[in-house]
Design an enzyme around this catalytic site. Sequence first.
Site, PDB file in Angstrom:
ATOM      1  N   LYS A  71       2.213   4.143  18.171  1.00 21.07           N
ATOM      2  CA  LYS A  71       2.438   5.446  17.807  1.00 21.07           C
ATOM      3  C   LYS A  71       2.732   6.375  19.013  1.00 21.07           C
ATOM      4  O   LYS A  71       3.340   7.355  19.045  1.00 21.07           O
ATOM      5  CB  LYS A  71       1.060   6.025  17.108  1.00 21.07           C
ATOM      6  CG  LYS A  71       1.378   5.189  15.543  1.00 21.07           C
ATOM      7  CD  LYS A  71      -0.020   5.245  15.076  1.00 21.07           C
ATOM      8  CE  LYS A  71       0.063   4.528  13.655  1.00 21.07           C
ATOM      9  NZ  LYS A  71      -1.490   4.553  13.110  1.00 21.07           N
TER      10      LYS A  71
ATOM     11  N   GLU B 172      -3.602  -2.495   9.296  1.00 25.10           N
ATOM     12  CA  GLU B 172      -2.124  -3.402   9.181  1.00 25.10           C
ATOM     13  C   GLU B 172      -2.327  -4.627   8.744  1.00 25.10           C
ATOM     14  O   GLU B 172      -3.574  -5.301   8.632  1.00 25.10           O
ATOM     15  CB  GLU B 172      -1.616  -3.418  10.637  1.00 25.10           C
ATOM     16  CG  GLU B 172      -1.278  -2.123  11.342  1.00 25.10           C
ATOM     17  CD  GLU B 172      -0.369  -1.283  10.554  1.00 25.10           C
ATOM     18  OE1 GLU B 172       1.005  -1.787  10.327  1.00 25.10           O
ATOM     19  OE2 GLU B 172      -0.533  -0.169  10.179  1.00 25.10           O
TER      20      GLU B 172
ATOM     21  N   THR C 232       0.879  -1.383  -0.075  1.00 22.10           N
ATOM     22  CA  THR C 232      -0.060  -0.065   0.165  1.00 22.10           C
ATOM     23  C   THR C 232       0.985   1.222  -0.053  1.00 22.10           C
ATOM     24  O   THR C 232       0.583   2.246  -0.732  1.00 22.10           O
ATOM     25  CB  THR C 232      -1.054   0.059   1.089  1.00 22.10           C
ATOM     26  OG1 THR C 232      -1.931  -1.222   1.186  1.00 22.10           O
ATOM     27  CG2 THR C 232      -1.717   1.354   1.294  1.00 22.10           C
TER      28      THR C 232
ATOM     29  N   LYS D  70       6.076   1.926  12.837  1.00 22.98           N
ATOM     30  CA  LYS D  70       5.901   2.271  14.281  1.00 22.98           C
ATOM     31  C   LYS D  70       6.197   1.284  15.034  1.00 22.98           C
ATOM     32  O   LYS D  70       6.566   1.396  16.273  1.00 22.98           O
ATOM     33  CB  LYS D  70       4.344   3.070  14.450  1.00 22.98           C
ATOM     34  CG  LYS D  70       3.315   2.134  13.920  1.00 22.98           C
ATOM     35  CD  LYS D  70       2.863   2.445  12.876  1.00 22.98           C
ATOM     36  CE  LYS D  70       2.027   1.477  11.846  1.00 22.98           C
ATOM     37  NZ  LYS D  70       1.195   1.963  11.112  1.00 22.98           N
TER      38      LYS D  70
ATOM     39  N   ASP E  13      -1.585  -0.778  17.442  1.00 23.03           N
ATOM     40  CA  ASP E  13      -0.801   0.167  16.584  1.00 23.03           C
ATOM     41  C   ASP E  13      -0.821   1.645  17.106  1.00 23.03           C
ATOM     42  O   ASP E  13      -0.016   2.374  17.003  1.00 23.03           O
ATOM     43  CB  ASP E  13      -1.685   0.158  15.279  1.00 23.03           C
ATOM     44  CG  ASP E  13      -1.127   1.288  14.371  1.00 23.03           C
ATOM     45  OD1 ASP E  13      -0.268   1.008  13.797  1.00 23.03           O
ATOM     46  OD2 ASP E  13      -1.862   2.352  14.186  1.00 23.03           O
TER      47      ASP E  13
HETATM   48  P1  NAP Z   1       1.938  -4.078   3.032  1.00 29.51           P
HETATM   49  O1  NAP Z   1       0.758  -3.419   1.877  1.00 29.51           O
HETATM   50  O2  NAP Z   1       1.707  -5.259   3.603  1.00 29.51           O
HETATM   51  O3  NAP Z   1       2.961  -4.032   2.023  1.00 29.51           O
HETATM   52  C1  NAP Z   1       4.340  -4.708   2.637  1.00 29.51           C
HETATM   53  C2  NAP Z   1       5.117  -4.756   1.344  1.00 29.51           C
HETATM   54  O4  NAP Z   1       6.615  -5.308   1.881  1.00 29.51           O
HETATM   55  C3  NAP Z   1       4.726  -5.607   0.337  1.00 29.51           C
HETATM   56  O5  NAP Z   1       5.009  -4.993  -1.142  1.00 29.51           O
HETATM   57  C4  NAP Z   1       5.583  -6.729   0.464  1.00 29.51           C
HETATM   58  O6  NAP Z   1       5.666  -7.697  -0.738  1.00 29.51           O
HETATM   59  C5  NAP Z   1       6.745  -6.416   1.113  1.00 29.51           C
HETATM   60  N1  NAP Z   1       7.311  -7.550   1.573  1.00 29.51           N
HETATM   61  C6  NAP Z   1       6.854  -8.283   2.885  1.00 29.51           C
HETATM   62  N2  NAP Z   1       7.865  -9.203   3.228  1.00 29.51           N
HETATM   63  C7  NAP Z   1       8.824  -8.866   2.608  1.00 29.51           C
HETATM   64  C8  NAP Z   1       9.991  -9.900   2.426  1.00 29.51           C
HETATM   65  N3  NAP Z   1      10.255 -10.955   3.172  1.00 29.51           N
HETATM   66  N4  NAP Z   1      10.987  -9.512   1.487  1.00 29.51           N
HETATM   67  C9  NAP Z   1      10.626  -8.393   0.781  1.00 29.51           C
HETATM   68  N5  NAP Z   1       9.718  -7.658   0.295  1.00 29.51           N
HETATM   69  C10 NAP Z   1       8.436  -8.119   1.641  1.00 29.51           C
HETATM   70  O7  NAP Z   1       2.004  -2.885   4.089  1.00 29.51           O
HETATM   71  P2  NAP Z   1       1.572  -1.342   4.108  1.00 29.51           P
HETATM   72  O8  NAP Z   1       0.410  -1.038   4.284  1.00 29.51           O
HETATM   73  O9  NAP Z   1       2.191  -0.874   2.767  1.00 29.51           O
HETATM   74  O10 NAP Z   1       2.792  -0.926   5.365  1.00 29.51           O
HETATM   75  C11 NAP Z   1       4.193  -0.785   5.249  1.00 29.51           C
HETATM   76  C12 NAP Z   1       4.651  -0.304   6.339  1.00 29.51           C
HETATM   77  O11 NAP Z   1       4.049   1.229   6.592  1.00 29.51           O
HETATM   78  C13 NAP Z   1       4.157  -0.874   7.773  1.00 29.51           C
HETATM   79  O12 NAP Z   1       5.368  -0.583   8.549  1.00 29.51           O
HETATM   80  C14 NAP Z   1       2.848  -0.058   8.201  1.00 29.51           C
HETATM   81  O13 NAP Z   1       2.728  -0.423   9.466  1.00 29.51           O
HETATM   82  C15 NAP Z   1       3.184   1.134   7.782  1.00 29.51           C
HETATM   83  N6  NAP Z   1       2.202   2.365   7.905  1.00 29.51           N
HETATM   84  C16 NAP Z   1       1.081   1.958   6.809  1.00 29.51           C
HETATM   85  C17 NAP Z   1       0.039   2.682   6.581  1.00 29.51           C
HETATM   86  C18 NAP Z   1      -0.957   2.456   5.776  1.00 29.51           C
HETATM   87  O14 NAP Z   1      -2.037   3.216   5.732  1.00 29.51           O
HETATM   88  N7  NAP Z   1      -1.180   0.862   5.201  1.00 29.51           N
HETATM   89  C19 NAP Z   1       0.311   3.955   7.308  1.00 29.51           C
HETATM   90  C20 NAP Z   1       1.375   4.301   7.958  1.00 29.51           C
HETATM   91  C21 NAP Z   1       2.400   3.711   8.079  1.00 29.51           C
HETATM   92  P3  NAP Z   1       4.713  -8.090  -1.512  1.00 29.51           P
HETATM   93  O15 NAP Z   1       3.714  -6.927  -2.167  1.00 29.51           O
HETATM   94  O16 NAP Z   1       5.419  -8.907  -2.604  1.00 29.51           O
HETATM   95  O17 NAP Z   1       3.741  -9.269  -0.830  1.00 29.51           O
HETATM   96  N1  HSE Z   2      -3.032   0.818  10.284  1.00 32.62           N
HETATM   97  C1  HSE Z   2      -2.771   2.140  10.665  1.00 32.62           C
HETATM   98  C2  HSE Z   2      -4.097   2.987  10.845  1.00 32.62           C
HETATM   99  C3  HSE Z   2      -1.966   2.669   9.453  1.00 32.62           C
HETATM  100  O1  HSE Z   2      -5.161   2.349  10.586  1.00 32.62           O
HETATM  101  O2  HSE Z   2      -4.040   3.811  11.299  1.00 32.62           O
HETATM  102  C4  HSE Z   2      -1.367   4.227   9.621  1.00 32.62           C
HETATM  103  O3  HSE Z   2      -0.411   4.094  10.675  1.00 32.62           O
END
Ligand code: NAP
Ligand code: HSE
Length: 443
Positions: A208, A193, A16, A108, A204
């Site tokens: 934070k 998450e 994402t 986080k 979560d």
């Molecule tokens: P996500 O959609 O699950 O993406 C995770 C990515 O990491 C995917 O591309 C996955 O690959 C890759 N990955 C996982 N295991 C791996 C491995 N062993 N080797 C190489 N690549 C690997 O997660 P996300 O929502 O983007 O979140 C990423 C981070 O940002 C997290 O720490 C989350 O807490 C933080 N965050 C998220 C948001 C939100 O709104 N989503 C907001 C703030 C912070 P594949 O695509 O091939 O599976």
């Molecule tokens: N899962 C988290 C939330 C992503 O819903 O706030 C942003 O950190």
Amino acid sequence: MSQKRVIKIGLCGLGTVGQGVWKHLSAHRARLEARLGVKLELHRVSVRDLKKQRAVKVPAAKLTTDSLAIANDPEIDIVCELIGGTGLAREVTLAALARGKIVVSANKALLCKHGAEIFTAARKSGGHFFFEASVAGGIPIIKALREGLVANRFRLIYGILNGTCNYILTRMALEGAPYAAILKEAKALGYAEADESLDVEGWDTAHKASILAFLAHGVWIKTEQMIVEGIDRVTQADISTAATLGYGIKLLAVITRDFDTDEVFVRVHPTLVPKGKVLANVNGVFNGIAVAGDVVGTTTYIGRGAGQDATASAVIGDLVDAVTLLTTGKAVALGDDETGSATRSGRGVRLASLDHVTSRYYIRMTVKDQPGVLAQIANVTARQHVSIASVIQTAAEPANAASLILTTHHSNERAIRSTLARLAQLKSVLEKPLLLRIGDFEE
Ligand code: NAP
Ligand code: HSE
């Protein structure tokens, strides 16, 4: 004419957030390059599954499954860790820092668990760690605490820090939509998450809150030292009752510091917020944070707290600061201990005792609807010196049961804990009571 410097960025994770960074950095590259006076190159990208269909098209030659190779690649200046979790993400972060690189992270959970280790590693190697996206999505709250509010000490910081929970509670309140269906939607929208229990059980938000507490007070408070309660037991009936009493229900992080005793405390719990307060009206995926500074008074920050675009905005903000650091040698907003909390020495700060953590409370119980039950309950609260403010009784399942909602006057966490434990032991109380806090904070 001199050749522009090329800054090479390695993206670990293309989910994402990673896809959001790729999309918006590609779209805004020319403008950012003109502003920074460099060329930006998304040099390599790591994923788990090379075959996965993605909304953004990344040339196959740039893709790898080896995130550590990115962290160790001597050509790469900045590593963006967007994998999540505390395993590989920690290895990637430490490897990149050991090579003196800048790491930009949205993680986080990693920071809460290994923040001290990460900042020590950065200091030792001359690397840097930027983490604006780790708290409150697109809201620049880290910058606000480190830069804009540097003159202040913070008696109280409280806010909605989880977009998924706020989305769920808002849709339950406004539409009566069922919890499970909304959670499914929040996942599809990229808010939740990978392990959604981190969101709904409050972890979560706790991660934070730990970061904000560190920035504000210079100490790492671990989740085991906090009160952490989620939204998974909040029902439609609780939301309706709270509305009748003049409150909305929000999952809040509350960070307090008593400057007389130097006691800090961090808690995360569903909270009844008076409808007139700004945060009661922060809805959907939005986050809101109220920061009470001793110089400025209270400032409040509102914006999208989760999702691809909001989070990419914060990551790209950090990338720009990282490039500025590389090209000018000037660290934006960092203190001399690299974390930005240089002026916030944690020396002397201690964890508040539960007797000093006070609130008003909302207790919901399902009880046998028979004579004497209310008296038994009042006897328990009286023995714990918890004073009842109001009682609401409605019919409940099963037959001959009633739902009893008590609100209390101010009490403290130790007294309320023993009250709840004793109430749960009464034969007339049919299920574990639900405790919510009433958040009438003095700002
Ligand atoms: P996500 O959609 O699950 O993406 C995770 C990515 O990491 C995917 O591309 C996955 O690959 C890759 N990955 C996982 N295991 C791996 C491995 N062993 N080797 C190489 N690549 C690997 O997660 P996300 O929502 O983007 O979140 C990423 C981070 O940002 C997290 O720490 C989350 O807490 C933080 N965050 C998220 C948001 C939100 O709104 N989503 C907001 C703030 C912070 P594949 O695509 O091939 O599976
Ligand atoms: N899962 C988290 C939330 C992503 O819903 O706030 C942003 O950190």
